[in-house]
Enzyme design. Sequence first.
Site, PDB file in Angstrom:
ATOM      1  N   TYR A  16       0.831  -1.213   0.000  1.00  0.00           N
ATOM      2  CA  TYR A  16       0.000   0.000   0.000  1.00  0.00           C
ATOM      3  C   TYR A  16       0.870   1.269   0.000  1.00  0.00           C
ATOM      4  CZ  TYR A  16      -3.226  -3.625   1.597  1.00  0.00           C
ATOM      5  OH  TYR A  16      -3.945  -4.786   1.705  1.00  0.00           O
ATOM      6  N   TYR A 144     -14.340  -6.708   3.794  1.00  0.00           N
ATOM      7  CA  TYR A 144     -13.013  -6.804   3.184  1.00  0.00           C
ATOM      8  C   TYR A 144     -12.660  -8.286   3.080  1.00  0.00           C
ATOM      9  CZ  TYR A 144      -8.014  -6.772   2.424  1.00  0.00           C
ATOM     10  OH  TYR A 144      -6.774  -7.002   1.890  1.00  0.00           O
ATOM     11  N   ASP A 244     -15.982 -15.722   5.821  1.00  0.00           N
ATOM     12  CA  ASP A 244     -14.550 -15.429   5.772  1.00  0.00           C
ATOM     13  C   ASP A 244     -14.072 -15.220   7.205  1.00  0.00           C
ATOM     14  OD1 ASP A 244     -12.061 -14.278   5.647  1.00  0.00           O
ATOM     15  OD2 ASP A 244     -12.539 -12.882   4.020  1.00  0.00           O
ATOM     16  N   LYS A 273      -4.362 -16.387   8.245  1.00  0.00           N
ATOM     17  CA  LYS A 273      -3.716 -15.559   9.280  1.00  0.00           C
ATOM     18  C   LYS A 273      -3.162 -16.381  10.455  1.00  0.00           C
ATOM     19  CE  LYS A 273      -5.645 -11.004   8.353  1.00  0.00           C
ATOM     20  NZ  LYS A 273      -4.468 -10.250   7.941  1.00  0.00           N
TER      21      LYS A 273
HETATM   22  N1  PMP Z   1     -10.113 -11.830   4.389  1.00  0.00           N
HETATM   23  C1  PMP Z   1     -10.027 -11.119   5.514  1.00  0.00           C
HETATM   24  C2  PMP Z   1     -11.233 -11.003   6.401  1.00  0.00           C
HETATM   25  C3  PMP Z   1      -8.828 -10.487   5.858  1.00  0.00           C
HETATM   26  O1  PMP Z   1      -8.768  -9.757   6.990  1.00  0.00           O
HETATM   27  C4  PMP Z   1      -7.710 -10.642   5.014  1.00  0.00           C
HETATM   28  C5  PMP Z   1      -6.377  -9.974   5.331  1.00  0.00           C
HETATM   29  N2  PMP Z   1      -6.408  -8.820   6.075  1.00  0.00           N
HETATM   30  C6  PMP Z   1      -7.843 -11.399   3.850  1.00  0.00           C
HETATM   31  C7  PMP Z   1      -9.054 -11.986   3.573  1.00  0.00           C
HETATM   32  C8  PMP Z   1      -6.695 -11.575   2.909  1.00  0.00           C
HETATM   33  O2  PMP Z   1      -5.719 -12.382   3.447  1.00  0.00           O
HETATM   34  P1  PMP Z   1      -4.205 -12.306   2.904  1.00  0.00           P
HETATM   35  O3  PMP Z   1      -3.670 -10.981   3.290  1.00  0.00           O
HETATM   36  O4  PMP Z   1      -3.528 -13.465   3.586  1.00  0.00           O
HETATM   37  O5  PMP Z   1      -4.285 -12.498   1.410  1.00  0.00           O
END
Ligand code: PMP
Length: 417
Positions: A16, A144, A244, A273
Site C-alpha cells: 500500500y 473486506y 470469511d 492468518k
Molecule cells: N479476508 C479477511 C477477512 C482479511 O482480513 C484478510 C487480510 N487482512 C484477507 C481476507 C486476505 O488475506 P491475505 O492478506 O492473507 O491475502
Amino acid sequence: MTNNLNGAAAHIWKPYASAKNPPSTFNVSRSSGMTVVLDDGVEALDGISSWWCASHGHAPKTVVDAIRQQALKLPHVMFAGLSHEPAEALTQTLLKVLPPGLDKIFYADSGSVAVECALKMAIQYQRAVGRPERNRIAALKGGYHGDTIGAMSVSDPDGMHAMFQGLLPRQYFAPQPQCRFGQPWDENDFDAMNALLDERGSELAAVIVEPIFQGANAMYFYHPEYLRRLREECNKRGILLIFDEIATGFGRTGELWAQNYAGAKPDIMCIGKALTAGTITLAAAVASSTVADAILAFMHGPTFMANPLACAAAKAAVELLDCYDWRGNVKRIESELKAGLEPFRAIPNVRDVRVLGAVGVLEVKQLPCPDFVMKTVRETGVWLRPYGKFVYTMPPFIASTDDVRRIVAAMGVLADV
Ligand code: PMP
C-alpha cells in the site's frame, strides 16, 4: 530507520505504498513473544500481532521447531498426484477444531487466494447442480476479503479498492448491518439483505461475509442475529453461504470462530492468518461435503499448495490452543481494553470506541501523520499502525495486563491529534 543496505530499500516496493517515495519503515531483526526488536535495538510490543496473525505471540517455540524439523525432511513437494504426512496430520488436527460438517479442506497460499477458491467453489457447485446462471456473489458494504481480483470484487466497492471498480466482476452489495454486537436486535436490519436476496437470488451462487467482525474496511462488530437470518434465507433459496474467518478465526473475537456467537454455520469457510501462528503463509477454503461432493474436479491448484513447512507449522499452531487458557486471556484483554479505551471518547478526535475479544478500535476523525506514528512507536515502545479511520489494536493473546495498559496508552497518544 529504513535499513538501506547497498541502496536496496529504494528497490523494495512496500505494501500500500509508493515505490518512488518509499515510506520510512523500521527494520526488524528479531521477534519473540510480545516483542519485535527494531533496528536500533529498541524492543517494541507488537500491538497488532503483525497484521493479526501472531495470535500466540511471535515465534512460538513449538511452531518454529516444527518448521525446522520439517525442513530437514521435506521442505516441499507438489500436491497433485503426491501427498505427505504434514498435510494429513494437519488435516486431522483441523478436523477437531473446525465446525462439525465443514470437513473438506482445500489448502491455499494466502487468505486472498482462499477467498478466490471459496468463490470458485460456489460457482462450480451451482453449475454442478444445474444452475449455471447463478454466477454472481452478494456481499456486505464495509466488508473486506483480500486484494486479488475476485476478493476485491466482494469487498466494499467504496473501500480501499474503489479505483478498480471498472476491472472487477460485478457483484451485489447489501448495506452494512446497523445493529451492533451487544445491542438489541432490530428485525428491520435484515430487510435490505432480504430484498437483495429476493431480487437477485436467481443470479446468486453465494453470499460472502466476515462473521460478526468486519475487519480491514470497517473495524465494526454487528449483531449475531444477522447471521442467523442470513443462514435461514440462503437455505430457502439454495444460495451458498461463505464465512470469511481469516481475521476472526482461532479466537480473535473471544470465540474460537466468530460464527459461534450466532450458532450459524456456513457452507464454505475461509481460514488463514493465525492458522500458522504468524510464522509462514498458509490458508484454506473449507467446504461441507454437500458442496465438495457435487464438484467433479475443483479447478484450482497452486504450485505451493499444502507446503509441508506450512502444514507442520499450522499443526503446531493449532495445538497451541490446547496449551494455555487463550479464552480466559482474551476475556481479560477484552475487559482491559474496554476499561482503558472507553475514557478516550472524551478526546475530541475520537468518533467511536469499539471492543470485542482481543480487538480494540478507536474510530478517529483525523489520522495521525506517519512521522508522528513512527515517533510515538519509538517513544512508547509499542508497535501500532493506524490506517484509514482507525487507531486499533489486536494484541497477541499472551499480552499481560501491563502490556495491554501500555498499548492502550499508546493508542491514546495516537488518537489525540
Ligand atoms: N479476508 C479477511 C477477512 C482479511 O482480513 C484478510 C487480510 N487482512 C484477507 C481476507 C486476505 O488475506 P491475505 O492478506 O492473507 O491475502
